[in-house]
Write a protein that holds these residues in place. Sequence first.
Motif, mmCIF file in Angstrom:
data_model
loop_
_atom_site.group_PDB
_atom_site.id
_atom_site.type_symbol
_atom_site.label_atom_id
_atom_site.label_comp_id
_atom_site.label_asym_id
_atom_site.label_seq_id
_atom_site.Cartn_x
_atom_site.Cartn_y
_atom_site.Cartn_z
ATOM 1 N N SER A 18 0.823 -1.208 0.000
ATOM 2 C CA SER A 18 0.000 0.000 0.000
ATOM 3 C C SER A 18 0.847 1.242 0.000
ATOM 4 O O SER A 18 0.582 2.220 -0.695
ATOM 5 C CB SER A 18 -0.956 -0.020 1.188
ATOM 6 N N LYS A 19 1.937 1.198 0.800
ATOM 7 C CA LYS A 19 2.831 2.345 0.890
ATOM 8 C C LYS A 19 3.513 2.606 -0.451
ATOM 9 O O LYS A 19 3.658 3.752 -0.890
ATOM 10 C CB LYS A 19 3.859 2.062 1.972
ATOM 11 N N ALA A 20 3.902 1.538 -1.146
ATOM 12 C CA ALA A 20 4.575 1.675 -2.446
ATOM 13 C C ALA A 20 3.622 2.274 -3.497
ATOM 14 O O ALA A 20 4.006 3.102 -4.321
ATOM 15 C CB ALA A 20 5.120 0.319 -2.890
ATOM 16 N N GLU A 21 2.404 1.823 -3.452
ATOM 17 C CA GLU A 21 1.433 2.322 -4.429
ATOM 18 C C GLU A 21 1.171 3.805 -4.242
ATOM 19 O O GLU A 21 1.033 4.561 -5.228
ATOM 20 C CB GLU A 21 0.121 1.546 -4.318
ATOM 21 N N LYS A 26 2.014 9.485 -6.156
ATOM 22 C CA LYS A 26 2.487 10.846 -5.908
ATOM 23 C C LYS A 26 3.435 11.288 -7.029
ATOM 24 O O LYS A 26 3.390 12.415 -7.507
ATOM 25 C CB LYS A 26 3.171 10.902 -4.553
ATOM 26 N N VAL A 27 4.314 10.322 -7.441
ATOM 27 C CA VAL A 27 5.276 10.639 -8.504
ATOM 28 C C VAL A 27 4.522 10.950 -9.818
ATOM 29 O O VAL A 27 4.835 11.892 -10.527
ATOM 30 C CB VAL A 27 6.251 9.468 -8.684
ATOM 31 N N LEU A 28 3.509 10.161 -10.124
ATOM 32 C CA LEU A 28 2.744 10.374 -11.352
ATOM 33 C C LEU A 28 2.012 11.710 -11.349
ATOM 34 O O LEU A 28 1.954 12.417 -12.366
ATOM 35 C CB LEU A 28 1.747 9.230 -11.555
ATOM 36 N N LYS A 31 4.500 14.527 -12.064
ATOM 37 C CA LYS A 31 4.858 14.638 -13.478
ATOM 38 C C LYS A 31 3.729 15.275 -14.288
ATOM 39 O O LYS A 31 3.962 16.102 -15.181
ATOM 40 C CB LYS A 31 5.180 13.259 -14.042
ATOM 41 N N ALA A 32 2.493 14.947 -14.007
ATOM 42 C CA ALA A 32 1.359 15.536 -14.720
ATOM 43 C C ALA A 32 1.262 17.031 -14.446
ATOM 44 O O ALA A 32 0.962 17.831 -15.345
ATOM 45 C CB ALA A 32 0.059 14.832 -14.315
ATOM 46 N N PHE A 33 1.483 17.441 -13.223
ATOM 47 C CA PHE A 33 1.433 18.861 -12.861
ATOM 48 C C PHE A 33 2.505 19.634 -13.599
ATOM 49 O O PHE A 33 2.276 20.730 -14.103
ATOM 50 C CB PHE A 33 1.584 19.001 -11.340
ATOM 51 N N ASP A 34 3.741 19.049 -13.639
ATOM 52 C CA ASP A 34 4.837 19.732 -14.326
ATOM 53 C C ASP A 34 4.517 19.918 -15.818
ATOM 54 O O ASP A 34 4.803 20.966 -16.401
ATOM 55 C CB ASP A 34 6.129 18.909 -14.172
ATOM 56 N N ALA A 35 3.905 18.914 -16.459
ATOM 57 C CA ALA A 35 3.573 19.021 -17.881
ATOM 58 C C ALA A 35 2.505 20.084 -18.117
ATOM 59 O O ALA A 35 2.573 20.868 -19.067
ATOM 60 C CB ALA A 35 3.068 17.658 -18.405
ATOM 61 N N ALA A 36 1.506 20.142 -17.221
ATOM 62 C CA ALA A 36 0.445 21.151 -17.371
ATOM 63 C C ALA A 36 0.994 22.546 -17.173
ATOM 64 O O ALA A 36 0.612 23.485 -17.886
ATOM 65 C CB ALA A 36 -0.679 20.867 -16.366
ATOM 66 N N GLU A 37 1.902 22.688 -16.247
ATOM 67 C CA GLU A 37 2.499 23.998 -15.992
ATOM 68 C C GLU A 37 3.279 24.465 -17.221
ATOM 69 O O GLU A 37 3.233 25.642 -17.606
ATOM 70 C CB GLU A 37 3.404 23.896 -14.773
ATOM 71 N N ALA A 38 3.972 23.542 -17.888
ATOM 72 C CA ALA A 38 4.747 23.906 -19.082
ATOM 73 C C ALA A 38 3.809 24.341 -20.224
ATOM 74 O O ALA A 38 4.096 25.278 -20.961
ATOM 75 C CB ALA A 38 5.606 22.713 -19.513
#
Length: 463
Positions: A18-21, A26-28, A31-38
């Motif tokens: 559960s902790k790994a998932e 969070k990592v995904l 990455k999505a936030f960074d792409a939207a910001e760009a």
Amino acid sequence: MTSAHFDDPRLQDPAMRSKAEKALEKVLWQKAFDAAEAEVAEAFEVTKQLPGITQRLERLESRPAKADVTLHQPKPATVKPTQNVPKMIEIIAGAAVAEIVRRGHQKDPTDTIKEAFPGPKNEMTRTQVATYLKAATSTATTTEPGWASELTANVTGAFWSDLENASIAAALLSRGYARPVDFNGSNSINVPYRDPTAKIPAAWVGENATIPVDQSSFLSVSIQRFKKGLISVVSEELIYSTQGMAGGVIDLVSGLIAQDTGESVDADLLGTDPGVAGVRPAGLMNGAPTQASAGATVDNVLADLAWLRSQMSLIRAQRPVLVLHPDRLTSLRHMISDGVFPFRADIDGGTLGGLPFIESRNSAPDAVTVIDGNRVYLDLGVPTFAIRDGATLVMADDDGVAPTMADTNAVTSAGSIKISDAAGAGATVKNLFQQYSVGIRLVQPMTWQSVGIATAQIQGAAW
């Protein structure tokens, strides 16, 4: 990573899983936030450049454009003039006159044809006259071209169709009343026919009974081909005087043809003269029944028409047709009874008393004739011309006034005046070459033969 790592017991621990998932999720998201910001930053930069782009587009729209364009307009289509339909009588007459003028003026026949049939509308006529002239002169000597001798049966039909309004005989043939005859190069043929008055009803026949035989219903009639002929003499001076008047001369020759094939032929066709062996056929009215007209009232007209129909019934007519003068039709159209015109509608519809009619001025004005065309065999050839300027002729006709042939309208060999006995008959002999003249010979091949009585006539009509 090796397969040993997948065997690590910690990976099988639910808490650790559960902790790994959650860490992966969070990592995904990061990455999505960074792409939207760009993407937002890029859109902002484009928005800043948009006013400049809009201004450049407006300047381009307001700038006048230059374009070198050459328009090629197609040439208008050439409209050919409507062509006059050439008539065979004009073609024959035109060819004959072109040859006559060639002799008198040494003039190219092509020029005479152009003069006689001028303009774009007569192009087809000029072509056919020239073709016909070439065919006529190429099949004969230069001193005696034969006109119309090479015409086909189809052209013969066209010739007589052109004359159907000027000739009763032509109308009978071209309108399909009379039976056409094809001699096929022979001078006489036998035509079989069934006796139209014979009654041969089939009999009822029982088993093993004999079927009756009747041999009396089929007959035959012998039809011989005859000809009418005429020679006209024209001085060379008269030919010279026709310079520039080819059209008028063609009208004269056409009139000669129409008169000879119209008035003369019709007078003999409906005449009462008997046939002369080897010379001429009998008139259709020879031995035919006649009756005086009942009078000039409507009832009298109906009585006359009833009598004519009864005569056709007696011979079981299959194609009866009336022949009468235009004066009779005009009178009937204007005849009035009880405020109505009893015959006008029928005449306008092409019938009289239930029968079709042929209107012709070649009919006697006071005669009304009915003919069963099914009983009349008729052959009408095209008149042939021959032109000679060196012949020797006996100057005598057949009018009964001396010097004359012994026979009137039926010249036999015995009744002819030949060159050797012209002096004894009081006739003169003329050499065309010596007297600077041209002879034009017209020969009209034709014949007719009725199967029994085929006609009846009302005489003295004054409707």
